[in-house]
Design a protein around this motif. Sequence first.
Motif, PDB file in Angstrom:
ATOM      1  N   GLY A 236      -0.162  27.358  31.673  1.00 54.99           N
ATOM      2  CA  GLY A 236       0.365  26.116  32.220  1.00 54.99           C
ATOM      3  C   GLY A 236       0.823  26.146  33.663  1.00 54.99           C
ATOM      4  O   GLY A 236       1.409  25.176  34.153  1.00 54.99           O
ATOM      5  N   ILE A 237       0.561  27.242  34.370  1.00 55.07           N
ATOM      6  CA  ILE A 237       0.942  27.323  35.785  1.00 55.07           C
ATOM      7  C   ILE A 237      -0.300  27.107  36.638  1.00 55.07           C
ATOM      8  O   ILE A 237      -1.271  27.851  36.543  1.00 55.07           O
ATOM      9  N   ALA A 238      -0.276  26.073  37.456  1.00 60.13           N
ATOM     10  CA  ALA A 238      -1.438  25.727  38.281  1.00 60.13           C
ATOM     11  C   ALA A 238      -1.638  26.753  39.393  1.00 60.13           C
ATOM     12  O   ALA A 238      -0.675  27.397  39.834  1.00 60.13           O
ATOM     13  N   PRO A 239      -2.887  26.916  39.883  1.00 55.74           N
ATOM     14  CA  PRO A 239      -3.153  27.889  40.949  1.00 55.74           C
ATOM     15  C   PRO A 239      -2.254  27.717  42.182  1.00 55.74           C
ATOM     16  O   PRO A 239      -1.871  28.717  42.802  1.00 55.74           O
ATOM     17  N   GLU A 240      -1.902  26.463  42.523  1.00 51.72           N
ATOM     18  CA  GLU A 240      -1.062  26.268  43.712  1.00 51.72           C
ATOM     19  C   GLU A 240       0.365  26.775  43.516  1.00 51.72           C
ATOM     20  O   GLU A 240       1.144  26.825  44.466  1.00 51.72           O
ATOM     21  N   ASN A 241       0.695  27.198  42.297  1.00 47.09           N
ATOM     22  CA  ASN A 241       1.997  27.804  42.015  1.00 47.09           C
ATOM     23  C   ASN A 241       1.880  29.273  41.616  1.00 47.09           C
ATOM     24  O   ASN A 241       2.814  29.854  41.081  1.00 47.09           O
ATOM     25  N   ILE A 242       0.694  29.856  41.887  1.00 44.59           N
ATOM     26  CA  ILE A 242       0.488  31.284  41.640  1.00 44.59           C
ATOM     27  C   ILE A 242       0.489  32.018  42.979  1.00 44.59           C
ATOM     28  O   ILE A 242      -0.188  31.614  43.925  1.00 44.59           O
TER      29      ILE A 242
END
Length: 205
Positions: free
Chosen positions: A91-97
């Motif tokens: 549930g963590i989008a790439p822009e928050n990785i």
Amino acid sequence: MHTKNIVTAGKKTTEAKKALVMVHGRGGSAEDILTLANYLNVKDYALVAPQATGHTWYPYSFLMPPAQNEPWLSSALDVLKEVTADIVADGIAPENIYFLGFSQGACLTLEFITRNAQQYGGAVAFTGGLIGDQVYPGNYQGNFGGSPVFIGTSNPDPHVPVDRVKASEKILKEMGADITVNIYNNMGHTISQDEIDLANKLVFR
């Protein structure tokens, strides 16, 4: 090849809004690199650190022709791909990785994100550059969409030449990264407090 062996800390990926993938250097360990989180603004992040089989991601210098580091290099890149996919699935989008690596781990981190460029939270490479006897632009695709990237390195460094850092900077910039490179005279093969401060200011903000 590498088995997928992951050490985690911080929040669970299913509960956190942001995740940081931490990639250790040659001879290091997932547990070692995770201790760096104590100095970073990542207290609410899920921390995910893959462990290289045999404590090394690929056998030879990152400056060797890529084929000489196979099949370990491709296996290492696959581990990072799987780790990233697992985080997205939770549930963590790439822009928050976010990504961070030191030395061999920094080289692997830069190689992975540049082969798979998209808008990430950001990346920190403590002493690293893109992998190969030369830079191979054909290996890289996508656009970083302004993702912040910080590379810090020593001049000189026994493993990572400054010209490779600058060549890597050029590629990432062309691919849309908001990249900052700091070169420290005679810093040695280590991570300085100034690099930590800049990582927090530019990436983990």
